[in-house]
Design a protein around this motif. Structure first.
Motif, mmCIF file in Angstrom:
data_model
loop_
_atom_site.group_PDB
_atom_site.id
_atom_site.type_symbol
_atom_site.label_atom_id
_atom_site.label_comp_id
_atom_site.label_asym_id
_atom_site.label_seq_id
_atom_site.Cartn_x
_atom_site.Cartn_y
_atom_site.Cartn_z
ATOM 1 N N ARG A 137 -5.844 0.278 4.717
ATOM 2 C CA ARG A 137 -6.110 1.665 5.073
ATOM 3 C C ARG A 137 -7.125 1.662 6.199
ATOM 4 N N VAL A 138 -6.875 2.424 7.251
ATOM 5 C CA VAL A 138 -7.772 2.481 8.410
ATOM 6 C C VAL A 138 -8.208 3.920 8.595
ATOM 7 N N ARG A 139 -9.502 4.138 8.765
ATOM 8 C CA ARG A 139 -10.002 5.483 9.029
ATOM 9 C C ARG A 139 -11.125 5.412 10.059
ATOM 10 N N GLU A 140 -11.335 6.499 10.728
ATOM 11 C CA GLU A 140 -12.404 6.560 11.717
ATOM 12 C C GLU A 140 -13.571 7.328 11.126
ATOM 13 N N GLU A 141 -14.764 6.771 11.265
ATOM 14 C CA GLU A 141 -15.990 7.425 10.812
ATOM 15 C C GLU A 141 -17.013 7.349 11.933
ATOM 16 N N ALA A 142 -17.322 8.483 12.509
ATOM 17 C CA ALA A 142 -18.349 8.578 13.550
ATOM 18 C C ALA A 142 -18.122 7.570 14.674
ATOM 19 N N GLY A 143 -16.885 7.474 15.154
ATOM 20 C CA GLY A 143 -16.583 6.596 16.273
ATOM 21 C C GLY A 143 -16.390 5.132 15.912
ATOM 22 N N ARG A 144 -16.447 4.789 14.636
ATOM 23 C CA ARG A 144 -16.224 3.418 14.170
ATOM 24 C C ARG A 144 -14.981 3.404 13.293
ATOM 25 N N PHE A 145 -14.322 2.270 13.248
ATOM 26 C CA PHE A 145 -13.135 2.141 12.418
ATOM 27 C C PHE A 145 -13.479 1.351 11.157
ATOM 28 N N VAL A 146 -13.048 1.874 10.039
ATOM 29 C CA VAL A 146 -13.247 1.211 8.749
ATOM 30 C C VAL A 146 -11.879 0.753 8.262
ATOM 31 N N VAL A 147 -11.750 -0.537 7.971
ATOM 32 C CA VAL A 147 -10.492 -1.111 7.502
ATOM 33 C C VAL A 147 -10.734 -1.672 6.110
ATOM 34 N N GLU A 148 -9.917 -1.237 5.149
ATOM 35 C CA GLU A 148 -10.072 -1.716 3.771
ATOM 36 C C GLU A 148 -8.711 -1.785 3.096
ATOM 37 N N PRO A 149 -8.572 -2.642 2.084
ATOM 38 C CA PRO A 149 -7.281 -2.736 1.381
ATOM 39 C C PRO A 149 -6.926 -1.395 0.737
ATOM 40 N N ALA A 150 -5.662 -1.025 0.852
ATOM 41 C CA ALA A 150 -5.181 0.203 0.212
ATOM 42 C C ALA A 150 -4.983 -0.079 -1.266
ATOM 43 N N GLU A 151 -5.185 0.930 -2.074
ATOM 44 C CA GLU A 151 -4.984 0.777 -3.510
ATOM 45 C C GLU A 151 -3.491 0.592 -3.769
ATOM 46 N N ALA A 152 -3.169 -0.361 -4.607
ATOM 47 C CA ALA A 152 -1.766 -0.627 -4.937
ATOM 48 C C ALA A 152 -1.221 0.523 -5.776
ATOM 49 N N PRO A 153 0.002 0.984 -5.494
ATOM 50 C CA PRO A 153 0.582 2.045 -6.311
ATOM 51 C C PRO A 153 0.830 1.536 -7.733
ATOM 52 N N ALA A 154 0.776 2.436 -8.674
ATOM 53 C CA ALA A 154 1.037 2.062 -10.069
ATOM 54 C C ALA A 154 2.451 1.522 -10.185
ATOM 55 N N ARG A 155 2.597 0.397 -10.856
ATOM 56 C CA ARG A 155 3.918 -0.216 -11.010
ATOM 57 C C ARG A 155 4.634 0.411 -12.195
ATOM 58 N N LYS A 156 5.931 0.586 -12.040
ATOM 59 C CA LYS A 156 6.759 1.130 -13.110
ATOM 60 C C LYS A 156 7.731 0.059 -13.565
ATOM 61 N N ILE A 157 8.035 0.062 -14.837
ATOM 62 C CA ILE A 157 8.989 -0.886 -15.389
ATOM 63 C C ILE A 157 10.379 -0.279 -15.274
ATOM 64 N N SER A 158 11.309 -1.027 -14.724
ATOM 65 C CA SER A 158 12.684 -0.560 -14.590
ATOM 66 C C SER A 158 13.576 -1.312 -15.576
ATOM 67 N N LEU A 159 14.348 -0.559 -16.325
ATOM 68 C CA LEU A 159 15.285 -1.149 -17.283
ATOM 69 C C LEU A 159 16.703 -1.152 -16.737
ATOM 70 N N ASP A 160 16.856 -0.864 -15.443
ATOM 71 C CA ASP A 160 18.183 -0.808 -14.843
ATOM 72 C C ASP A 160 18.968 -2.101 -15.037
ATOM 73 N N GLY A 161 18.296 -3.243 -14.949
ATOM 74 C CA GLY A 161 18.981 -4.525 -15.050
ATOM 75 C C GLY A 161 19.517 -4.833 -16.435
ATOM 76 N N ILE A 162 18.964 -4.211 -17.482
ATOM 77 C CA ILE A 162 19.435 -4.498 -18.841
ATOM 78 C C ILE A 162 20.105 -3.295 -19.495
ATOM 79 N N TRP A 163 20.268 -2.213 -18.767
ATOM 80 C CA TRP A 163 20.805 -0.981 -19.340
ATOM 81 C C TRP A 163 22.146 -1.204 -20.023
ATOM 82 N N GLY A 164 23.072 -1.909 -19.409
ATOM 83 C CA GLY A 164 24.392 -2.120 -20.000
ATOM 84 C C GLY A 164 24.429 -3.232 -21.029
#
Length: 90
Positions: free
Chosen positions: A33-60
């Protein structure tokens, strides 16, 4: 303050890019994630989205498994006897 590194901005397609030194320990593919603060750039890792469990592969594979109806989700309260001790829910 920690180590200081220098890097140059370069053209990448229609964008500009900044190559970060390997010594920073940032893994390839890490979303930043990149943002500008008072003429400076701040670069930091973005928060990972919450993972969801998918049962599509075993549905049948288990055709008898189906979602419970609201009525099937209800249960009667009962006393539990764990290790000879009777437990009551209040």
């Amino acid at each position: 303050m920690g180590e200081e590194y220098r890097a140059k901005v370069f053209k990448s397609g229609n964008s500009v890019a900044l190559r970060l030194p390997k010594a920073l320990g940032i893994k390839e593919g890490t979303e930043m994630r990149v943002r500008e603060e008072a003429g400076r750039f701040v670069v930091e890792p973005a928060e990972a989205p919450a993972r969801k469990i998918s049962l599509d592969g075993i549905w049948g594979a288990i055709p008898w498994l189906k979602p419970l109806s609201p009525e099937e989700r209800e249960f009667e309260e009962r006393e539990l006897d764990w290790e000879g001790k009777l437990l009551k829910r209040d």
